[in-house]
Design a protein around this motif. Structure first.
Motif, PDB file in Angstrom:
ATOM      1  N   ASN A  93       0.811  -1.229   0.000  1.00  0.00           N
ATOM      2  CA  ASN A  93       0.000   0.000   0.000  1.00  0.00           C
ATOM      3  C   ASN A  93       0.839   1.271   0.000  1.00  0.00           C
ATOM      4  OD1 ASN A  93      -2.454  -1.496   0.145  1.00  0.00           O
ATOM      5  ND2 ASN A  93      -2.106  -1.797   2.333  1.00  0.00           N
ATOM      6  N   TYR A  94       1.927   1.247  -0.751  1.00  0.00           N
ATOM      7  CA  TYR A  94       2.798   2.428  -0.814  1.00  0.00           C
ATOM      8  C   TYR A  94       2.084   3.575  -1.524  1.00  0.00           C
ATOM      9  CZ  TYR A  94       6.664   5.476  -2.143  1.00  0.00           C
ATOM     10  OH  TYR A  94       7.485   6.549  -2.325  1.00  0.00           O
ATOM     11  N   GLY A  95       2.241   4.788  -1.022  1.00  0.00           N
ATOM     12  CA  GLY A  95       1.753   5.970  -1.714  1.00  0.00           C
ATOM     13  C   GLY A  95       0.371   6.438  -1.328  1.00  0.00           C
ATOM     14  N   ARG A  96      -0.154   5.937  -0.219  1.00  0.00           N
ATOM     15  CA  ARG A  96      -1.461   6.409   0.226  1.00  0.00           C
ATOM     16  C   ARG A  96      -1.399   7.834   0.779  1.00  0.00           C
ATOM     17  NH1 ARG A  96      -4.171   1.451   3.746  1.00  0.00           N
ATOM     18  NH2 ARG A  96      -5.027   0.275   1.975  1.00  0.00           N
ATOM     19  N   ASP A  97      -2.566   8.458   0.856  1.00  0.00           N
ATOM     20  CA  ASP A  97      -2.665   9.757   1.508  1.00  0.00           C
ATOM     21  C   ASP A  97      -2.269   9.612   2.983  1.00  0.00           C
ATOM     22  OD1 ASP A  97      -3.898  12.640   1.405  1.00  0.00           O
ATOM     23  OD2 ASP A  97      -4.767  11.692   3.199  1.00  0.00           O
ATOM     24  N   PHE A  98      -1.729  10.676   3.565  1.00  0.00           N
ATOM     25  CA  PHE A  98      -1.199  10.657   4.929  1.00  0.00           C
ATOM     26  C   PHE A  98      -2.172  10.029   5.939  1.00  0.00           C
ATOM     27  CE2 PHE A  98      -0.866  13.071   9.008  1.00  0.00           C
ATOM     28  CZ  PHE A  98       0.277  12.448   9.478  1.00  0.00           C
ATOM     29  N   PHE A  99      -3.441  10.436   5.910  1.00  0.00           N
ATOM     30  CA  PHE A  99      -4.395   9.942   6.899  1.00  0.00           C
ATOM     31  C   PHE A  99      -4.840   8.501   6.633  1.00  0.00           C
ATOM     32  CE2 PHE A  99      -5.281  14.564   7.722  1.00  0.00           C
ATOM     33  CZ  PHE A  99      -4.852  14.541   9.045  1.00  0.00           C
ATOM     34  N   GLU A 100      -4.475   7.965   5.476  1.00  0.00           N
ATOM     35  CA  GLU A 100      -4.847   6.588   5.147  1.00  0.00           C
ATOM     36  C   GLU A 100      -3.701   5.605   5.387  1.00  0.00           C
ATOM     37  OE1 GLU A 100      -6.137   6.718   1.128  1.00  0.00           O
ATOM     38  OE2 GLU A 100      -7.970   7.847   1.563  1.00  0.00           O
ATOM     39  N   VAL A 101      -2.521   6.111   5.706  1.00  0.00           N
ATOM     40  CA  VAL A 101      -1.367   5.240   5.929  1.00  0.00           C
ATOM     41  C   VAL A 101      -1.531   4.510   7.257  1.00  0.00           C
ATOM     42  CG1 VAL A 101       1.133   5.148   6.271  1.00  0.00           C
ATOM     43  CG2 VAL A 101       0.156   6.734   4.589  1.00  0.00           C
ATOM     44  N   GLU A 102      -1.415   3.192   7.212  1.00  0.00           N
ATOM     45  CA  GLU A 102      -1.504   2.392   8.426  1.00  0.00           C
ATOM     46  C   GLU A 102      -0.109   2.039   8.932  1.00  0.00           C
ATOM     47  OE1 GLU A 102      -4.036  -0.946   7.810  1.00  0.00           O
ATOM     48  OE2 GLU A 102      -5.746   0.280   7.173  1.00  0.00           O
ATOM     49  N   TYR A 103      -0.033   1.820  10.226  1.00  0.00           N
ATOM     50  CA  TYR A 103       1.262   1.587  10.881  1.00  0.00           C
ATOM     51  C   TYR A 103       2.047   0.456  10.224  1.00  0.00           C
ATOM     52  CZ  TYR A 103       4.583   0.085  14.481  1.00  0.00           C
ATOM     53  OH  TYR A 103       5.722  -0.300  15.144  1.00  0.00           O
ATOM     54  N   ASP A 104       1.407  -0.687  10.000  1.00  0.00           N
ATOM     55  CA  ASP A 104       2.110  -1.839   9.435  1.00  0.00           C
ATOM     56  C   ASP A 104       2.634  -1.548   8.039  1.00  0.00           C
ATOM     57  OD1 ASP A 104       1.705  -3.302  11.713  1.00  0.00           O
ATOM     58  OD2 ASP A 104      -0.004  -4.437  10.934  1.00  0.00           O
ATOM     59  N   ASP A 105       1.837  -0.829   7.247  1.00  0.00           N
ATOM     60  CA  ASP A 105       2.280  -0.487   5.896  1.00  0.00           C
ATOM     61  C   ASP A 105       3.436   0.507   5.925  1.00  0.00           C
ATOM     62  OD1 ASP A 105       0.341  -2.134   4.845  1.00  0.00           O
ATOM     63  OD2 ASP A 105      -1.133  -0.518   4.654  1.00  0.00           O
ATOM     64  N   PHE A 106       3.366   1.475   6.839  1.00  0.00           N
ATOM     65  CA  PHE A 106       4.462   2.437   6.983  1.00  0.00           C
ATOM     66  C   PHE A 106       5.765   1.703   7.309  1.00  0.00           C
ATOM     67  CE2 PHE A 106       7.139   5.221   9.565  1.00  0.00           C
ATOM     68  CZ  PHE A 106       7.206   6.361   8.788  1.00  0.00           C
ATOM     69  N   CYS A 107       5.700   0.816   8.301  1.00  0.00           N
ATOM     70  CA  CYS A 107       6.894   0.077   8.713  1.00  0.00           C
ATOM     71  C   CYS A 107       7.400  -0.836   7.599  1.00  0.00           C
ATOM     72  CB  CYS A 107       6.607  -0.740   9.968  1.00  0.00           C
ATOM     73  SG  CYS A 107       6.279   0.264  11.427  1.00  0.00           S
ATOM     74  N   ASP A 108       6.479  -1.438   6.867  1.00  0.00           N
ATOM     75  CA  ASP A 108       6.858  -2.340   5.774  1.00  0.00           C
ATOM     76  C   ASP A 108       7.632  -1.589   4.702  1.00  0.00           C
ATOM     77  OD1 ASP A 108       6.765  -4.908   4.368  1.00  0.00           O
ATOM     78  OD2 ASP A 108       5.322  -3.939   3.029  1.00  0.00           O
ATOM     79  N   ASN A 109       7.175  -0.393   4.362  1.00  0.00           N
ATOM     80  CA  ASN A 109       7.858   0.397   3.331  1.00  0.00           C
ATOM     81  C   ASN A 109       9.210   0.908   3.798  1.00  0.00           C
ATOM     82  OD1 ASN A 109       6.250   0.851   0.741  1.00  0.00           O
ATOM     83  ND2 ASN A 109       4.675   1.025   2.314  1.00  0.00           N
ATOM     84  N   ILE A 110       9.278   1.354   5.044  1.00  0.00           N
ATOM     85  CA  ILE A 110      10.563   1.793   5.586  1.00  0.00           C
ATOM     86  C   ILE A 110      11.557   0.637   5.577  1.00  0.00           C
ATOM     87  CG2 ILE A 110      11.777   2.625   7.645  1.00  0.00           C
ATOM     88  CD1 ILE A 110      10.120   4.793   6.409  1.00  0.00           C
ATOM     89  N   SER A 111      11.098  -0.519   6.005  1.00  0.00           N
ATOM     90  CA  SER A 111      11.961  -1.701   6.075  1.00  0.00           C
ATOM     91  C   SER A 111      12.474  -2.107   4.702  1.00  0.00           C
ATOM     92  CB  SER A 111      11.190  -2.859   6.712  1.00  0.00           C
ATOM     93  OG  SER A 111      11.938  -4.053   6.661  1.00  0.00           O
ATOM     94  N   LYS A 112      11.576  -2.181   3.734  1.00  0.00           N
ATOM     95  CA  LYS A 112      11.975  -2.657   2.405  1.00  0.00           C
ATOM     96  C   LYS A 112      12.920  -1.686   1.705  1.00  0.00           C
ATOM     97  CE  LYS A 112       8.476  -5.968   0.952  1.00  0.00           C
ATOM     98  NZ  LYS A 112       7.915  -6.297   2.259  1.00  0.00           N
ATOM     99  N   HIS A 113      12.617  -0.392   1.775  1.00  0.00           N
ATOM    100  CA  HIS A 113      13.395   0.588   1.014  1.00  0.00           C
ATOM    101  C   HIS A 113      14.661   1.031   1.766  1.00  0.00           C
ATOM    102  CE1 HIS A 113      13.027   4.006  -2.154  1.00  0.00           C
ATOM    103  NE2 HIS A 113      14.279   3.873  -1.781  1.00  0.00           N
ATOM    104  N   MET A 114      14.473   1.634   2.925  1.00  0.00           N
ATOM    105  CA  MET A 114      15.635   2.115   3.674  1.00  0.00           C
ATOM    106  C   MET A 114      16.475   0.940   4.170  1.00  0.00           C
ATOM    107  SD  MET A 114      15.895   5.197   6.409  1.00  0.00           S
ATOM    108  CE  MET A 114      14.920   4.481   7.724  1.00  0.00           C
ATOM    109  N   GLY A 115      15.790  -0.163   4.515  1.00  0.00           N
ATOM    110  CA  GLY A 115      16.524  -1.346   4.949  1.00  0.00           C
ATOM    111  C   GLY A 115      17.430  -1.895   3.866  1.00  0.00           C
ATOM    112  N   ALA A 116      16.949  -1.897   2.632  1.00  0.00           N
ATOM    113  CA  ALA A 116      17.762  -2.395   1.522  1.00  0.00           C
ATOM    114  C   ALA A 116      18.961  -1.483   1.264  1.00  0.00           C
ATOM    115  CB  ALA A 116      16.913  -2.513   0.262  1.00  0.00           C
ATOM    116  N   TYR A 117      18.762  -0.168   1.396  1.00  0.00           N
ATOM    117  CA  TYR A 117      19.881   0.759   1.227  1.00  0.00           C
ATOM    118  C   TYR A 117      20.917   0.554   2.336  1.00  0.00           C
ATOM    119  CZ  TYR A 117      18.376   3.571  -2.756  1.00  0.00           C
ATOM    120  OH  TYR A 117      18.073   4.002  -4.025  1.00  0.00           O
TER     121      TYR A 117
END
Length: 261
Positions: A93-117
């Motif tokens: 669920n990357y790219g949702r509006d701020f108020f629609e972002v859920e905690y698990d999705d936020f963490c998942d995206n941070i992990s996949k992208h910043m974690g890979a870097y």
């Protein structure tokens, strides 16, 4: 293999993306440079053309896979000395509006992208320090890792600027400062470039709003980034380390186009 027989290679992580493809083409034209095009997609890599180089399917979140790539290149006499990370891993669920972002999705995206870097920086630094070789890595950050988003440029469109993106791109810059401090005394260095928007047939209304914050061009082409990447990988920038270079045609500088008087 004798040192005199070794060939320098540059690894392009995310070789199939808009920026990755342009960098692969640019480095393929350089003499005495072996281009290693890396991506997670078999199908997209098939479309990459190399003059001097090779392709590898690889998940950059796997430290073991990156280590194996380095070992393979060394055994083949193609010592990796340069790398550019243009990869763009995204999660649920990357790219949702701020108020629609859920905690698990936020963490998942941070992990996949910043974690890979993080993994790429760690393994490039480990290789350089273990083998005591010069190594220059360039990361792809963003102008939105430097400034708050100019949300008004999205007015009238369905586009948005994900909060995950801002967190990730600013995080990349701080991670490379940590790595630069940690690896002082070695021949490893890491920097990043922070482009403004890259043209990809966005809505004309957005392009106009965006250009009003820019100096002359507005949205950039991927080719506009090549010169700085080449510089950061070259001996000309040997004392630039842990830095972030903004390339945005003045978008991040305050002010908009002045109306004629």
């Amino acid at each position: 293999m004798k040192k005199s027989e070794m060939q320098e290679s540059v690894i392009i992580f995310g070789a199939c993306g808009r920026i990755g493809k342009v960098l692969v083409e640019a480095f393929s034209k350089k003499e005495n440079t072996w281009v290693v095009a890396v991506d997670i997609s078999h199908e997209r890599l098939a479309d990459i053309e190399l003059v001097r180089g090779e392709k590898h399917v690889l998940d950059i979140s796997s430290a073991e896979s990156i280590t194996q790539l380095f070992e393979y290149l060394m055994n083949e006499g193609r010592v990796p000395k340069y790398a550019v990370n243009t990869s763009y891993p995204i999660g649920r669920n990357y790219g949702r509006d701020f108020f629609e972002v859920e905690y698990d999705d936020f963490c998942d995206n941070i992990s996949k992208h910043m974690g890979a870097y993080f993994v790429v920086m760690q393994q490039c630094a480990r290789f350089a320090t273990t083998h005591d070789v010069e190594f220059s890595l360039v990361n792809l950050s963003s102008v939105y890792g430097v400034i708050a988003p100019r949300l008004d440029v999205y007015n009238g469109t369905d586009m948005t600027m994900p909060i995950e993106y801002a967190a990730i791109k600013s995080g990349i810059q701080h991670m490379q400062q940590f790595v630069t401090s940690y690896t002082k005394g070695t021949q490893f260095r890491v920097n990043s470039i922070s482009p403004g928007g890259i043209f990809d047939n966005q809505p004309s209304e957005f392009l106009q709003h965006y250009r009003e914050y820019s100096r002359t061009k507005g949205m950039l082409d991927a080719e506009d980034l090549v010169g700085m990447v080449l510089c950061l990988l070259s001996p000309a920038s040997r004392f630039i380390c842990g830095q972030n270079i903004v390339i945005d045609d003045g978008f991040s500088i305050g002010g908009r186009h002045r109306k004629p008087t």
